[in-house]
Design an enzyme around this catalytic site. Structure first.
Site, PDB file in Angstrom:
ATOM      1  N   LYS A  80       0.845  -1.196   0.000  1.00 32.23           N
ATOM      2  CA  LYS A  80       0.000   0.000   0.000  1.00 32.23           C
ATOM      3  C   LYS A  80       0.882   1.247   0.000  1.00 32.23           C
ATOM      4  O   LYS A  80       1.900   1.302   0.712  1.00 32.23           O
ATOM      5  CB  LYS A  80      -0.914  -0.011   1.229  1.00 32.23           C
ATOM      6  CG  LYS A  80      -2.004   1.071   1.211  1.00 32.23           C
ATOM      7  CD  LYS A  80      -2.901   0.992   2.459  1.00 32.23           C
ATOM      8  CE  LYS A  80      -4.006   2.035   2.431  1.00 32.23           C
ATOM      9  NZ  LYS A  80      -4.858   1.991   3.634  1.00 32.23           N
ATOM     10  N   SER A 155      -9.817   2.688   2.727  1.00 37.83           N
ATOM     11  CA  SER A 155      -8.890   3.322   1.813  1.00 37.83           C
ATOM     12  C   SER A 155      -8.037   2.352   1.003  1.00 37.83           C
ATOM     13  O   SER A 155      -7.560   2.691  -0.068  1.00 37.83           O
ATOM     14  CB  SER A 155      -7.953   4.235   2.601  1.00 37.83           C
ATOM     15  OG  SER A 155      -7.135   3.465   3.488  1.00 37.83           O
ATOM     16  N   SER A 179      -9.969   0.249   6.830  1.00 34.18           N
ATOM     17  CA  SER A 179      -9.345   0.363   5.501  1.00 34.18           C
ATOM     18  C   SER A 179      -8.740  -0.924   4.967  1.00 34.18           C
ATOM     19  O   SER A 179      -8.373  -0.990   3.802  1.00 34.18           O
ATOM     20  CB  SER A 179      -8.275   1.455   5.513  1.00 34.18           C
ATOM     21  OG  SER A 179      -8.880   2.722   5.544  1.00 34.18           O
TER      22      SER A 179
END
Lengths: 524, 501, 98
Positions: A80, A155, A179
């Site tokens: 990420k 997210s 997330s």
């Protein structure tokens, strides 16, 4: 080997260890898949094809030389973009960090490198992890592999989409209010938010320090456990890192596959996180899963957690408050972009303000302003102070619940993947989407999401959330693996095997694998 | 305000009562910074001691330096403070280019130490007890250099440069309660208080305490209350008054300035003021646009500090004797007159004089050598006396003088040799051949020769004109190339001349 | 209903050093009002007897030994700088004093 990308990390590990496949082959297969489908999915912000193949070749050479490496050595992973990587841009999905290459690796990145995993690239996310859809990424949204018109969650939509579109078997995510878990739920993948302090935050670009936690994003519970074992454990660079000695999560996941693993397990159903407000198909799959669990010998207990009603309110005070301070460092002095004001004198103050105006997107500005308000003189007690008290109440609810049950379950998200644009205009509607996942972050307890079916009305994945007491991450893996096996046995297949075959772009179809990666080097 | 416009100091005191307050920042001399493992060193190349944490890079996280906690607790104890059972770091949020994170990691409502007291003694002998509100820990900012403009000051600069080496260096901020009743002594109270803090941190060994390097920095708050009123006046905060003398001057200036303004019917603005060492005045700082809303909240990246009572007591046991008490004791033990003792203290020579005495030297001799010849040589080469020579060497030198091996004049040459790295005093004596000639035989031969050469002098001596011996003594000393004890030569001259004193 | 005004938002934007346009301020005034109304409910249950929780895990006294570890190189430290002058970060003239 055409189905390499469909294999789990655990299976790849087996093949790599017995050297019936090379890491270079595995890596190339995933780079090919990225090249083929990521134009549509847009899970990646950066693909490091050459570096990945070079790292894979090194792992192959070491294995060939007889070195005994960790189980995941040679297995590719997507990172990420919230995590600092010394050799790749780290933007956290924000324009303000466009092109920034950190001079250091996050601790978890260092650990996956040391364990011989192959870093494929950086995955898309809502800007600074603020969002539930990736629509707030400064670099365009990621598309849900199940339906390109729908959000992949957020997210960490990029990481979830990367594993669910078979671009990577493993990914790292970060979970501040869901997330990791919510994207897992809406993409049919597995995601774990470890106990707060279980995994180092050093080098993870902070959203809300007291809520953030890095964790695995995978397609199976065992894969998540294997990755957890690599990234977990004490890090002196993170003062909130726990010094506990952790059991092997992989061993825990495997233990969950034993016969009778669910017998006598007390499963708490949180009254406040079921019933009204959940999409019909979500509620239905949840009820069916409880029935299956019951049939497998688990004891279903209804649990009330009255303070959960205040969780979203507390979360949307604590998070913006901490974020407003954490994001103050983006000031155009030491890193990141610098934007001069359009007119007027060039002073430090005005350049900072112009940079932050141009570099931050609307959701980031909204939360910074909200957080600044919550902390400002005269409002602190009513807002931030009260929110921290709610946090205590939520911890107490968890304590009371876990005195009665072994694990708590709920749907991971109230709905399946919604369409792009559906909630953009209404910040509160977007915030309410986190109702199920937020309590675990406020209390610091671990949570997992795994697929529990497709909603009949839209055919989209539904996730089951499992929560365990703080530090009992191993229990999540045992129970999760057992539930996963139970569900897959009832379906006769994995959920992701029902995902639509993604359109492979013509230009890459049949391209020699050895050249495919070069065209994906850099931002895609 | 021009100096001519200031109110006469005595008149200001007649009309107003000064109320003071001080915030003293002490830079700790830990090996590493407060929240990261970067070296805490002064004078290194720009940005060489930086890391993701102290540069405020995305993803950087703080880790508390155990030694800084220990030093803060010891300092708190030395100031008579209570040590918190539970203390927390908080973020003080404000934007400034020297503050890498754009918040300072400080302490807010839960400081490590609080409720202390420090009694200081003024030159008059007056004792003043300053109440300490709190001593809290925080990190220092980086260093700005302003380029362009007239004087390197921030006003009118074209741009500024930032070096973050100092960013993250551990600080303890010591905040006093309001100091009332200082009256005409107020400026001296300021100077003496800061001197006392400096002395304490030095005695504790927690800071290098060099004000010229910014190790100890003082912000002075001054307000005036009209006589007969019990309403506090508006205060000003004069920042970065960085020498003891400046503290005294700045307080005095603010009293005179505020008095003149108030007396003329004006009002005092609550503001930050800057002290100008060159002109001896303070000037108003630009009002801050952020209006001091620092949005403090508990630092989520750090956990609370809860020092056990056992640890606190262990640290208390390591405290040195309070400097003021030590001074009293030493002066009494050494039997120094006030001026003699002050000379030692003001020259920062207390430690070395004590060590020299401990090494066997007589108190007066130790004082005389350090404040005399050593200080002179140090002054000439622009270094501190204690960096020039070890107390043990000075003690050894004194011992040679006492034993008669060296005269004072020879001893000064030996000292130069020791400082020059030629070895111990004894080694220098040997290598340079500087010992007093104590063999009377050689002296007597020289004396007899000199007397024979000056029969008129011999006659005078025999007549009882003893002072005439000087000419012979001079000749003998010359013949001995100075390596003779003049007193012994005199004795022998008189003896050989057959004179009776 | 909270009473968030545009002036307040402008002040907050100044505190947060974001040069918001008047349109952004207007939109944020409305949105902030709605959000604040919704989150203000925390005060309902935050009674004085409830202690605040700032950290999810109750740790204390986490310290690091006072031992120097290697710093970044100067080039690494300055690698992301938007502007530099030699080995220092360069910023435009500073208006506010410290």
């Amino acid at each position: 080997m055409t189905n390499v990308i469909k294999l789990s990390a655990a299976d790849l590990s087996g093949l790599l260890v017995e050297r019936s496949i090379s890491s270079v082959e595995v890596t190339q297969a995933h780079l090919d898949q990225i090249a083929a489908v990521d134009t549509g999915v847009h899970a990646f912000l950066h693909v490091a094809g050459e570096a990945a193949l070079a790292a894979a070749a090194r792992v192959d050479a070491r294995r060939a030389a007889g070195e005994v490496l960790g189980p995941l050595a040679g297995v590719p992973i997507a990172i990420k973009d919230v995590l600092a990587t010394i050799d790749m841009p780290s933007t956290a999905g924000s324009k303000i960090l466009e092109g920034w290459i950190p001079p250091y690796d996050a601790t978890v990145v260092r650990r996956v490198r040391d364990a011989g995993l192959i870093l494929l690239g950086k995955t898309n996310m809502d800007e600074f992890a603020m969002g539930s859809s990736t629509e707030f990424s400064a670099y365009g949204p990621t598309h849900n592999p199940w339906d390109y018109d729908r959000i992949p969650g957020g997210s960490g939509g990029g990481s979830a989409a990367a594993v669910s579109s078979f671009e990577a078997p493993l990914a790292l995510g970060s979970d501040t209010g869901g997330s990791i878990r919510q994207p897992a739920a809406v993409t049919g993948s597995v995601g774990v938010k470890p106990t707060y302090g279980g995994v180092s935050r050093y080098g993870s670009i902070a959203l809300a320090s007291s809520l953030d936690q890095v964790g695995p994003v995978t397609r199976t519970v065992l894969d998540a456990a294997l990755l957890h074992d690599v990234i977990g454990g004490h890090d002196p660079l993170d003062s909130t890192s726990l010094t506990d000695t952790w059991p092997s999560m992989a061993a825990a996941a495997r233990a969950g596959l034993a016969d009778g693993a669910l017998t006598g397990v007390r499963v708490g159903v949180i009254k406040e996180l079921s019933g009204d407000g959940f999409q019909a198909g979500v509620a239905q799959r949840f009820t069916e899963t409880l029935t299956l669990l019951s049939a497998a010998g688990a004891e279903i207990v209804e649990i009330s957690a009255p303070s959960f009603e205040y969780a979203i309110a507390a979360y949307y005070l604590i998070l913006p408050a901490e974020a407003s301070s954490n994001l103050a460092r983006f000031d155009s002095v030491r890193f990141g972009i610098r934007v001069n004001p359009e007119d007027g004198p060039l002073t430090s103050e005005r350049v900072m303000a112009a940079t932050r105006d141009a570099g931050f997107g609307p959701e980031v500005k909204r939360r910074i302003i909200l957080g600044t308000y919550a902390l400002s003189a005269g409002y602190y007690d009513a807002y931030y102070g009260s929110a921290q008290k709610v946090r205590t109440l939520i911890q107490r609810d968890f304590d009371a619940a876990f005195s009665k049950v072994d694990v708590l379950v709920s749907p991971s998200a109230p709905t399946t993947a919604f369409k792009f644009g559906e909630k953009m205009a209404d910040p509160m509607a977007m915030y309410l989407n986190d109702v199920t996942t937020i309590p675990a972050n406020l209390a610091g307890v671990p949570g997992m999401s795994l697929p529990m079916g497709l909603a009949p009305e839209d055919g989209l994945p539904v996730g089951l959330q499992i929560m365990a007491p703080a530090k009992m991450d191993a229990r999540l893996y045992s129970f999760g693996a057992a539930v996963e096996a139970l569900l897959e046995a009832s379906w006769g297949h994995t959920l992701l095997s029902r995902a639509p075959e993604l359109a492979r772009r013509e230009m890459f179809a049949g391209t020699a694998t050895s050249t495919a990666f070069t065209s994906t080097e850099g931002a895609v | 305000m021009k100096k001519a416009e200031l109110m006469d100091y005595d008149k200001a005191l007649e009309l107003f009562e000064p109320v003071l307050g001080f915030e003293v920042h002490v830079e700790l001399n830990t090996k590493t910074k407060m929240f990261c493992g970067c070296a805490n060193e002064f004078g290194q190349g720009a940005n060489t001691n930086t890391c993701p944490t102290c540069l405020g890079l995305p993803g950087g996280l703080p880790q508390v330096n155990a030694k800084a906690i220990e030093s803060s607790i010891r300092l708190g104890l030395a100031l008579g403070c209570e040590i918190a059972e539970y203390s927390r770091f908080a973020r003080k949020n404000y934007f400034y280019p020297d503050t890498a994170k754009n918040f300072q990691t400080s302490q807010y409502d839960e400081p490590i130490a609080f409720n202390g007291q420090l009694t200081i003694e003024l030159e008059s002998g007056r004792l003043v007890t300053v109440d300490i509100e709190r001593a809290h820990m925080e990190d220092d900012a980086g260093k700005l250099t302003h380029v362009g403009g007239a004087t390197g000051r921030i006003q009118g600069a074209d741009y500024s440069l930032v070096d973050y080496n100092r960013g993250g260096v551990p600080l303890v901020e010591i905040v006093t309660q309001m100091i009332e009743g200082g009256e005409a002594d107020s400026p001296e109270i300021g100077r003496t208080y800061v001197a006392a803090i400096r002395e304490i941190v030095k005695a504790l060994g927690v800071s290098n305490a060099r004000m010229e390097e910014g190790n100890v920095r003082c912000d002075a708050n001054v307000s005036l209350r009209p006589r007969g009123s019990n309403v506090l006046g508006t205060r000003t905060e004069t920042k970065n008054v960085n020498s003891l003398r400046s503290v005294e001057r700045a307080v005095r200036y603010e009293i005179q300035r505020q008095a003149a303004l108030l007396h003329a019917g004006g009002t005092i603005t609550q503001e930050t003021r800057h002290w100008h060492e060159d002109t001896g005045i303070t000037s108003a700082g630009r009002p801050k646009s952020d209006a001091d809303d620092y949005r403090y909240f508990p630092e989520p990246d750090l956990v609370p500090v809860a020092p056990s009572r056992e640890w606190v007591e262990e640290l208390r046991a390591t405290l040195p004797e309070p400097p003021a008490a030590r001074r009293k004791r030493l002066q009494a033990e050494w039997g120094f007159a006030n001026l003699e003792f002050q000379d030692v203290v003001n020259s920062d020579l207390l430690d070395v004089v004590e060590a020299t005495i401990a090494a066997g030297a007589a108190a007066q001799a130790a004082r005389k050598w350090w404040t005399g010849e050593v200080a002179r040589l140090a002054n000439a080469s622009g270094v501190s006396a204690d960096s020039l020579v070890q107390p043990a060497q000075v003690a050894a030198l004194i011992e040679l003088v006492v034993a008669g091996t060296l005269t004072d004049r020879l001893a000064r040459q030996v000292l130069e040799g020791v400082i020059g790295g030629e070895g111990t005093p004894l080694e220098v004596v040997e290598s340079r051949g500087l010992a007093v000639v104590s063999d009377d035989g050689a002296l007597i031969a020289a004396i007899d020769e000199a007397l024979a050469a000056q029969p008129d002098v011999l006659a005078k001596i025999r007549d009882g004109k003893v002072q005439a011996a000087g000419a012979v003594i001079g000749a003998v000393m010359k013949a001995m190339r100075g390596q003779a004890d003049a007193a012994r030569v005199r004795e022998l001259v008189l003896e050989r001349a057959g004179a009776a004193e | 209903m909270s009473e968030i005004t545009a002036e307040q938002v402008a002040h907050l934007a100044n505190l947060a050093r974001i040069d918001l346009s008047s349109e952004e301020i207007a939109r944020l005034t409305t949105e902030l009002g709605q959000i604040v109304d919704s989150v203000a409910k925390v005060a309902e249950v935050a009674t004085p007897d409830v202690p605040a929780t700032s950290h999810p895990m109750p740790l204390t006294n986490v310290f690091r030994a006072d031992t120097v570890v290697p710093s970044l190189t100067v080039e690494q430290a300055l690698s992301g700088a938007p502007d530099r002058d030699g080995d220092k970060f360069r910023v435009p003239a500073i208006l506010d004093e410290e």
